[in-house]
Motif scaffolding. Structure first.
Motif, PDB file in Angstrom:
ATOM      1  N   LEU A  17      24.871  65.262   8.442  1.00  0.00           N
ATOM      2  CA  LEU A  17      26.534  65.043   8.762  1.00  0.00           C
ATOM      3  C   LEU A  17      26.487  65.285  10.270  1.00  0.00           C
ATOM      4  O   LEU A  17      27.260  64.758  11.106  1.00  0.00           O
ATOM      5  N   LEU A  18      25.596  66.191  10.972  1.00  0.00           N
ATOM      6  CA  LEU A  18      25.418  66.597  12.291  1.00  0.00           C
ATOM      7  C   LEU A  18      25.257  65.248  12.923  1.00  0.00           C
ATOM      8  O   LEU A  18      25.694  64.807  14.126  1.00  0.00           O
ATOM      9  N   GLY A  25      29.478  68.208  10.034  1.00  0.00           N
ATOM     10  CA  GLY A  25      28.361  68.657  10.305  1.00  0.00           C
ATOM     11  C   GLY A  25      28.521  70.226  11.033  1.00  0.00           C
ATOM     12  O   GLY A  25      27.818  70.966  10.598  1.00  0.00           O
ATOM     13  N   LEU A  26      29.190  70.241  12.008  1.00  0.00           N
ATOM     14  CA  LEU A  26      29.301  71.711  12.927  1.00  0.00           C
ATOM     15  C   LEU A  26      29.735  72.470  11.988  1.00  0.00           C
ATOM     16  O   LEU A  26      29.738  73.576  11.929  1.00  0.00           O
ATOM     17  N   PHE A  39      18.811  78.707  15.444  1.00  0.00           N
ATOM     18  CA  PHE A  39      18.887  77.263  15.428  1.00  0.00           C
ATOM     19  C   PHE A  39      20.284  76.918  15.425  1.00  0.00           C
ATOM     20  O   PHE A  39      20.663  76.002  16.167  1.00  0.00           O
ATOM     21  N   LYS A  40      21.297  77.618  14.863  1.00  0.00           N
ATOM     22  CA  LYS A  40      23.004  77.194  14.936  1.00  0.00           C
ATOM     23  C   LYS A  40      23.144  77.336  16.249  1.00  0.00           C
ATOM     24  O   LYS A  40      23.979  76.498  16.978  1.00  0.00           O
ATOM     25  N   GLY A  45      24.786  74.812  21.434  1.00  0.00           N
ATOM     26  CA  GLY A  45      24.596  74.319  22.863  1.00  0.00           C
ATOM     27  C   GLY A  45      24.503  73.064  23.249  1.00  0.00           C
ATOM     28  O   GLY A  45      24.979  72.725  24.191  1.00  0.00           O
ATOM     29  N   VAL A  46      23.550  72.601  22.130  1.00  0.00           N
ATOM     30  CA  VAL A  46      23.404  71.148  22.820  1.00  0.00           C
ATOM     31  C   VAL A  46      24.514  70.262  22.504  1.00  0.00           C
ATOM     32  O   VAL A  46      25.116  69.418  23.411  1.00  0.00           O
ATOM     33  N   PHE A  47      25.512  70.568  21.628  1.00  0.00           N
ATOM     34  CA  PHE A  47      27.061  69.863  21.518  1.00  0.00           C
ATOM     35  C   PHE A  47      27.698  70.147  22.797  1.00  0.00           C
ATOM     36  O   PHE A  47      28.572  69.129  23.341  1.00  0.00           O
TER      37      PHE A  47
END
Length: 60
Positions: A17-18, A25-26, A39-40, A45-47
């Motif tokens: 879903l991400l 997904g988020l 990991f979350k 952070g990437v988004f």
């Protein structure tokens, strides 16, 4: 009686879903109890980085 596992506790589904439907997904990442908090934070952070990058490119 057997309890069903929630969809957001399935890491493979949340990862899919991400990639293909990021809002869900988020949300799944936020609600998941099986995914490590480090990991979350990395995924969030990437988004945020991608959103800021798009804003800088668009308005820069």
């Amino acid at each position: 009686m057997e309890t069903k596992e929630k969809w957001y506790n399935k890491p493979q589904l949340v990862g899919t879903l991400l990639m293909f439907w990021p809002p869900f997904g988020l949300y799944g990442l936020y609600k998941s109890e099986n995914i490590d908090s480090k990991f979350k934070i990395a995924i969030y952070g990437v988004f945020i980085f991608v959103i800021v990058l798009f804003l800088v490119i668009h308005f820069g």
